[in-house]
Design an enzyme around this catalytic site. Structure first.
Site, PDB file in Angstrom:
ATOM      1  N   LYS A 192     -30.116 -71.647 -40.571  1.00 42.79           N
ATOM      2  CA  LYS A 192     -29.018 -70.846 -39.470  1.00 42.79           C
ATOM      3  C   LYS A 192     -28.447 -71.514 -38.821  1.00 42.79           C
ATOM      4  CE  LYS A 192     -30.523 -67.645 -37.179  1.00 42.79           C
ATOM      5  NZ  LYS A 192     -31.590 -67.911 -35.622  1.00 42.79           N
TER       6      LYS A 192
ATOM      7  N   HIS B  47     -35.514 -67.268 -41.995  1.00 43.03           N
ATOM      8  CA  HIS B  47     -37.232 -67.492 -42.629  1.00 43.03           C
ATOM      9  C   HIS B  47     -37.754 -66.498 -42.388  1.00 43.03           C
ATOM     10  CE1 HIS B  47     -37.256 -67.303 -37.474  1.00 43.03           C
ATOM     11  NE2 HIS B  47     -38.576 -66.678 -37.860  1.00 43.03           N
TER      12      HIS B  47
ATOM     13  N   GLU C  51     -39.101 -59.624 -29.091  1.00 45.00           N
ATOM     14  CA  GLU C  51     -40.068 -60.768 -28.084  1.00 45.00           C
ATOM     15  C   GLU C  51     -39.724 -61.141 -27.211  1.00 45.00           C
ATOM     16  OE1 GLU C  51     -38.536 -64.574 -30.678  1.00 45.00           O
ATOM     17  OE2 GLU C  51     -35.983 -63.535 -30.169  1.00 45.00           O
TER      18      GLU C  51
ATOM     19  N   ASP D 108     -27.819 -64.536 -32.961  1.00 44.59           N
ATOM     20  CA  ASP D 108     -29.206 -65.234 -33.386  1.00 44.59           C
ATOM     21  C   ASP D 108     -30.146 -64.553 -34.013  1.00 44.59           C
ATOM     22  OD1 ASP D 108     -30.679 -67.385 -33.159  1.00 44.59           O
ATOM     23  OD2 ASP D 108     -31.478 -66.223 -31.522  1.00 44.59           O
TER      24      ASP D 108
ATOM     25  N   HIS E 296     -31.425 -62.023 -39.317  1.00 42.82           N
ATOM     26  CA  HIS E 296     -33.050 -61.372 -39.249  1.00 42.82           C
ATOM     27  C   HIS E 296     -33.010 -59.960 -39.592  1.00 42.82           C
ATOM     28  CE1 HIS E 296     -34.163 -65.410 -38.613  1.00 42.82           C
ATOM     29  NE2 HIS E 296     -34.128 -65.723 -37.160  1.00 42.82           N
TER      30      HIS E 296
ATOM     31  N   LYS F  71     -34.430 -60.428 -25.581  1.00 44.19           N
ATOM     32  CA  LYS F  71     -35.803 -61.637 -25.250  1.00 44.19           C
ATOM     33  C   LYS F  71     -36.285 -61.246 -24.124  1.00 44.19           C
ATOM     34  CE  LYS F  71     -33.935 -66.094 -27.743  1.00 44.19           C
ATOM     35  NZ  LYS F  71     -35.570 -66.100 -28.307  1.00 44.19           N
TER      36      LYS F  71
HETATM   37  C1  BG6 Z   1     -34.827 -67.662 -34.907  1.00 44.44           C
HETATM   38  C2  BG6 Z   1     -33.878 -67.497 -33.270  1.00 44.44           C
HETATM   39  O1  BG6 Z   1     -34.376 -67.518 -35.687  1.00 44.44           O
HETATM   40  O2  BG6 Z   1     -35.445 -66.286 -34.504  1.00 44.44           O
HETATM   41  C3  BG6 Z   1     -34.492 -67.221 -31.929  1.00 44.44           C
HETATM   42  O3  BG6 Z   1     -33.171 -68.677 -33.835  1.00 44.44           O
HETATM   43  C4  BG6 Z   1     -36.546 -67.258 -32.192  1.00 44.44           C
HETATM   44  O4  BG6 Z   1     -33.666 -66.960 -30.840  1.00 44.44           O
HETATM   45  C5  BG6 Z   1     -36.778 -66.887 -33.445  1.00 44.44           C
HETATM   46  O5  BG6 Z   1     -37.196 -66.679 -30.967  1.00 44.44           O
HETATM   47  C6  BG6 Z   1     -37.272 -65.489 -33.747  1.00 44.44           C
HETATM   48  O6  BG6 Z   1     -38.671 -66.087 -35.157  1.00 44.44           O
HETATM   49  P1  BG6 Z   1     -39.990 -65.460 -34.943  1.00 44.44           P
HETATM   50  O7  BG6 Z   1     -40.639 -65.648 -36.125  1.00 44.44           O
HETATM   51  O8  BG6 Z   1     -40.972 -65.734 -34.028  1.00 44.44           O
HETATM   52  O9  BG6 Z   1     -40.099 -63.784 -34.810  1.00 44.44           O
END
Ligand code: BG6
Length: 485
Positions: A144, A174, A212, A231, A236, A336
């Site tokens: 992505k 992911h 986050e 994002d 996700h 964030k």
């Molecule tokens: C990414 C985003 O896809 O996922 C980031 O671009 C984000 O901004 C991240 O911090 C969060 O992933 P995880 O696995 O740490 O929750």
């Protein structure tokens, strides 16, 4: 160290082989699988970059990053693993480089992993095609963001499909590789007790939070052109929503699961002029405190332009227009610099239809929490009788399942699982073209209104749970975010 399965022979070409994703995630994941013994003797990895590097320079880069990012590192294991690695310089516009690039044609699956900015996907995939690097066993992996709206996503998808058919294209989200996200399938489709109540008959509303604690760190340049909606929500959170809301697939195979997710995406009610103000919140973080230290506001971060008006927080109230979910609001929230790094799903059930207890006995509505991070697990809140010889008071107590109590969690990175699936040719955890396009179509309905209507950009203090407008969105309906304090 269980789970060892010998993989078919593969040659993996990582474009962006010296970059952050390759060094932090892909190579440590491959290193672990190599140590576990899953590589066949002929499998190889080629790091591809634009720099002129000697083999030795490249190996030094990888060695350094494995020392940092793999807790399994030892000089001895590295010596063995390094035999599997080579480096190739390819400047995308240099035809000589492409002519010299001859993916080995032994009987191996050729995997082209594009760990590079999406703006380069089109040119790389067309070069791979014109220099005849692709055969019917080849696969391409992309990260992505696939586009920034429906139009650009279609353009990327179309360019990939010139050389690759859909069953050769692996679009990574992911989150789908996370153990706890997959556990949603186990919970929903491995336990009959939830199914009867998994609908508007028993569920009042659902909350999905991916919060986050970090800010944009050194990604200000990228993030400021993207924002939290594109994002995080577009991929996700929407993927999690699909797994929560979809109908039971016929089987866990790729197409069945993806067909069901697509139906959810197609049932998402688009935002319109009547609801965009009440059902969406956007905001960005102001100064605050993180880890007991003062942290700066988003607009003061490197790479950020105030005029871009980019959000770092989004909360949405949305509906899924189908029989199962009609009338049930889904609240999505991500941001964030929030109070904690937490990803979880809260399912709030309806109240019981009739209270048989005394009028002052409070009967709590049931609550199911599916924790993705931290402490992967499931927590179901039930009403129980408070022990006493007189009266009949109810108390809400948890049935709490912590997966850590049963398994050693956290050793496998989601990239490891996803890479294994690419090698094995299992697309279930990858996002199909039509899913991506349907989710962008829905996201576009929000961005268009955000751009044309007067939707405020709220602020929230760093280290908080978001702006007050997000609380208000729920409190207006006598609901509240279930926060982990
Ligand atoms: C990414 C985003 O896809 O996922 C980031 O671009 C984000 O901004 C991240 O911090 C969060 O992933 P995880 O696995 O740490 O929750």
């Amino acid at each position: 160290m269980s789970d060892v399965e010998k993989l078919n022979t593969f040659n993996l070409y990582i474009f962006g082989g010296t970059g952050d994703l390759a060094n932090r995630k892909l190579l440590p994941a491959l290193f672990r699988q190599f140590i576990l013994g899953s590589f066949s003797d002929q499998s190889n990895i080629t790091g591809i970059g634009t720099k002129e590097l000697s083999e030795e320079d490249y190996l030094n880069i990888v060695q350094n990053s494995l020392q940092k990012h793999s807790d399994l590192y030892s000089d001895e294991l590295w010596q063995k693993f390094s035999n599997k690695l080579t480096y190739k310089k390819i400047d995308i516009n240099n035809d000589e480089d492409w002519k010299n690039f001859e993916p080995q044609s032994i009987d191996a699956v050729k995997i082209f992993y594009l760990a590079i900015p999406p703006s380069l996907y089109e040119s790389i995939s067309s070069k791979l095609h014109s220099y005849q690097c692709i055969d019917e066993k080849s696969r391409i992996v992309v990260e992505k963001p696939i586009g920034s709206d429906l139009e650009t996503a279609k353009k990327i998808n179309d360019s990939l499909s010139i050389g690759f058919s859909e069953n050769q294209i692996y679009r990574i989200d992911h989150y789908l590789g996370k153990e706890a996200v997959q556990n949603l399938l186990a919970l929903r489709f491995g336990n009959i007790i939830f199914e009867q109540s998994w609908s508007n008959r028993a569920i009042d509303h659902v909350q999905i939070t991916v919060a986050e604690d970090l800010g944009v760190e050194d990604r200000g340049n990228y993030y400021d052109k993207t924002g939290a909606l594109k994002d995080m929500i577009q991929n996700h959170l929407i993927q999690i929503l699909c797994l929560i809301a979809m109908e039971p697939p016929v089987s866990i195979n790729s197409e069945s699961v993806r067909d069901e997710k697509l139906k959810v995406l197609k049932s998402l009610a688009p935002f319109d002029l009547n609801n965009i103000k009440t059902n969406s919140v956007r905001a960005r973080y102001s100064e605050g405190v993180y880890n007991k230290e003062a942290v700066k506001a988003y607009i003061d971060e490197d790479g950020v332009e105030e005029t871009n008006n980019t959000e770092t927080f989004v909360a949405l109230k949305l509906f899924i227009n189908n029989w199962r979910w009609s009338g049930v609001p889904f609240f999505l929230r991500t941001g964030k610099r929030m109070k904690k790094k937490v990803s979880e799903i809260v399912v709030r059930y309806k109240n019981i239809p009739h209270n048989i207890f005394s009028s002052d006995a409070k009967v709590h509505s049931n609550q199911l929490v599916l924790r993705i991070h931290p402490d992967e697990g499931v927590d179901l809140k039930l009403n129980t009788k408070e022990p006493s010889v007189s009266g009949f008071n109810l108390e809400e107590l948890p049935l709490d399942l912590n997966l850590q109590d049963y398994y050693e969690m956290g050793h496998q990175d989601c990239y490891e699982r996803l890479l294994l699936d690419v090698i094995k040719g299992n697309q279930a955890l990858f996002v199909r073209k039509d899913e991506i396009e349907a989710s962008w179509e829905w996201i576009d309905s929000i961005t268009k209104l955000w751009n044309s209507e007067d939707i405020p950009m709220d602020e929230y203090s760093s280290g908080s749970w978001g702006p007050s407008s997000s609380e208000l969105m729920l409190s207006k309906e006598n609901k509240k975010w279930i926060d982990k304090n």
